[in-house]
Design a protein around this motif. Structure first.
Motif, PDB file in Angstrom:
ATOM      1  N   PRO A 221       0.783  -1.239   0.000  1.00 58.96           N
ATOM      2  CA  PRO A 221       0.000   0.000   0.000  1.00 58.96           C
ATOM      3  C   PRO A 221       0.814   1.289   0.000  1.00 58.96           C
ATOM      4  O   PRO A 221       0.339   2.320  -0.459  1.00 58.96           O
ATOM      5  CB  PRO A 221      -0.818  -0.099   1.300  1.00 58.96           C
ATOM      6  CG  PRO A 221      -0.828  -1.535   1.638  1.00 58.96           C
ATOM      7  CD  PRO A 221       0.489  -2.073   1.163  1.00 58.96           C
ATOM      8  N   ASP A 224      -0.861   4.969   1.001  1.00 56.47           N
ATOM      9  CA  ASP A 224      -2.249   5.104   0.574  1.00 56.47           C
ATOM     10  C   ASP A 224      -3.013   3.825   0.913  1.00 56.47           C
ATOM     11  O   ASP A 224      -3.370   3.032   0.037  1.00 56.47           O
ATOM     12  CB  ASP A 224      -2.312   5.388  -0.938  1.00 56.47           C
ATOM     13  CG  ASP A 224      -3.701   5.842  -1.386  1.00 56.47           C
ATOM     14  OD1 ASP A 224      -4.633   5.829  -0.543  1.00 56.47           O
ATOM     15  OD2 ASP A 224      -3.857   6.182  -2.562  1.00 56.47           O
ATOM     16  N   GLU A 226      -6.027   3.426   2.014  1.00 60.84           N
ATOM     17  CA  GLU A 226      -7.424   3.383   1.576  1.00 60.84           C
ATOM     18  C   GLU A 226      -7.541   2.882   0.140  1.00 60.84           C
ATOM     19  O   GLU A 226      -8.381   2.026  -0.170  1.00 60.84           O
ATOM     20  CB  GLU A 226      -8.068   4.765   1.696  1.00 60.84           C
ATOM     21  CG  GLU A 226      -9.556   4.753   1.327  1.00 60.84           C
ATOM     22  CD  GLU A 226     -10.214   6.089   1.566  1.00 60.84           C
ATOM     23  OE1 GLU A 226     -11.400   6.222   1.224  1.00 60.84           O
ATOM     24  OE2 GLU A 226      -9.552   7.011   2.090  1.00 60.84           O
ATOM     25  N   THR A 227      -6.687   3.385  -0.748  1.00 63.96           N
ATOM     26  CA  THR A 227      -6.732   2.932  -2.136  1.00 63.96           C
ATOM     27  C   THR A 227      -6.378   1.455  -2.244  1.00 63.96           C
ATOM     28  O   THR A 227      -7.001   0.699  -3.002  1.00 63.96           O
ATOM     29  CB  THR A 227      -5.784   3.770  -3.006  1.00 63.96           C
ATOM     30  OG1 THR A 227      -6.240   5.126  -3.025  1.00 63.96           O
ATOM     31  CG2 THR A 227      -5.744   3.238  -4.432  1.00 63.96           C
ATOM     32  N   ARG A 230      -9.468  -0.513  -1.211  1.00 62.95           N
ATOM     33  CA  ARG A 230     -10.602  -0.447  -2.139  1.00 62.95           C
ATOM     34  C   ARG A 230     -10.264  -1.053  -3.502  1.00 62.95           C
ATOM     35  O   ARG A 230     -11.132  -1.635  -4.155  1.00 62.95           O
ATOM     36  CB  ARG A 230     -11.055   1.003  -2.304  1.00 62.95           C
ATOM     37  CG  ARG A 230     -11.555   1.610  -0.999  1.00 62.95           C
ATOM     38  CD  ARG A 230     -12.305   2.912  -1.196  1.00 62.95           C
ATOM     39  NE  ARG A 230     -12.737   3.461   0.073  1.00 62.95           N
ATOM     40  CZ  ARG A 230     -13.788   3.030   0.757  1.00 62.95           C
ATOM     41  NH1 ARG A 230     -14.498   2.023   0.291  1.00 62.95           N
ATOM     42  NH2 ARG A 230     -14.118   3.591   1.906  1.00 62.95           N
ATOM     43  N   ARG A 231      -9.028  -0.946  -3.932  1.00 66.81           N
ATOM     44  CA  ARG A 231      -8.650  -1.461  -5.253  1.00 66.81           C
ATOM     45  C   ARG A 231      -8.310  -2.946  -5.224  1.00 66.81           C
ATOM     46  O   ARG A 231      -8.762  -3.721  -6.071  1.00 66.81           O
ATOM     47  CB  ARG A 231      -7.452  -0.672  -5.773  1.00 66.81           C
ATOM     48  CG  ARG A 231      -6.985  -1.087  -7.195  1.00 66.81           C
ATOM     49  CD  ARG A 231      -5.662  -0.419  -7.527  1.00 66.81           C
ATOM     50  NE  ARG A 231      -4.611  -0.849  -6.618  1.00 66.81           N
ATOM     51  CZ  ARG A 231      -3.569  -0.094  -6.280  1.00 66.81           C
ATOM     52  NH1 ARG A 231      -3.446   1.139  -6.752  1.00 66.81           N
ATOM     53  NH2 ARG A 231      -2.645  -0.563  -5.453  1.00 66.81           N
TER      54      ARG A 231
END
Length: 257
Positions: A221, A224, A226-227, A230-231
């Motif tokens: 990660p 980031d 959160e990305t 979610r990804r």
């Protein structure tokens, strides 16, 4: 789902955003007051378990304690677990065999077996309060030969071990236990408690594999979180550096599939 994992949500992203070399300041910490989740790995002398199966059992056992009905609000485990997850979620792995393994089965916790490998995770407690059945067990000597487990199972999350950082079986067991807890907390935080419930009903299966360098680089990660979640459905475990690895090391990437 018990709310004992909720405190992890507020701290997860901030942990990953800390400077790489950062670690917790424990200079004023009383060692007897440290709260740990003990995990006991069953390693019989003549018939040791497979390393991968043992780590998969450890990953499931740690989360099983947190999802147990006794961890529900009002349950007998709730207060101790919530206090632990609201602080530093430290774990310590010990090894046992024979009569010593049998002796810990009556202590509060959950045992998980995967392909003949058994691990019992226990209700977290202060070091000073741990029963002698646990404290007499050795922490060192939990290393097992590497194995070739094959591709991850398609119907369960994968816990990718860092290919650049060797860890003992005991250290790895604690790290994959962190990973399953983060995955369940992130799913619950998104309102996907039904997915956690189905996972729990199936016995919390998972695949532990060492990532190849390309996979690790692709899923890591960075800053980031959160990305990445979610990804790729990825949650990272970042170690405080108390044992074996440098502070800030990402030891495991848990990938929900």
């Amino acid at each position: 789902m018990p709310d004992v994992l909720d405190p992890l949500l507020t701290r997860y992203a901030s942990w990953l955003a800390m400077p790489t070399e950062a670690t917790a300041d424990t200079s004023d910490e009383d060692p007897d007051e440290v709260v740990l989740m003990p995990m006991v790995l069953r390693i019989e002398r003549g018939t040791p378990p497979g390393r991968t199966a043992l780590l998969e059992a450890a990953a499931s056992a740690a989360l099983a304690v947190c999802l147990d009905e006794r961890a529900e609000p009002g349950g007998e485990w709730h207060e101790q677990l919530h206090r632990w997850t609201s602080g530093r979620i430290r774990k310590v792995s010990r090894r046992a065999r024979g009569a010593h393994w049998a002796a810990v089965q009556d202590l509060p916790g959950r045992t998980v077996e995967v392909d003949g490998a058994e691990v019992r995770a226990f209700l977290p407690s202060r070091v000073a309060d741990m029963p002698k059945e646990l404290t007499r067990l050795q922490i060192s000597g939990s290393e097992l030969d590497a194995d070739e487990p094959g591709p991850p199972r398609p119907d369960a999350p994968v816990l990718w071990l860092n290919p650049h950082v060797p860890m003992s079986a005991g250290k790895s067991a604690a790290q994959v236990g962190h990973a399953t807890m983060f995955l369940a907390a992130l799913l619950h935080g998104e309102g996907r408690a039904d997915e956690v419930a189905r996972w729990s009903a199936a016995g919390l299966p998972c695949s532990v594999r060492t990532a190849d360098p390309a996979t690790w680089a692709r899923l890591l990660p960075g800053d980031d979180a959160e990305t990445a979640w979610r990804r790729d459905g990825v949650a990272a475990v970042r170690d405080a550096g108390f044992t074996e690895v440098d502070p800030g090391t990402v030891t495991v990437l848990g990938q929900w599939r």
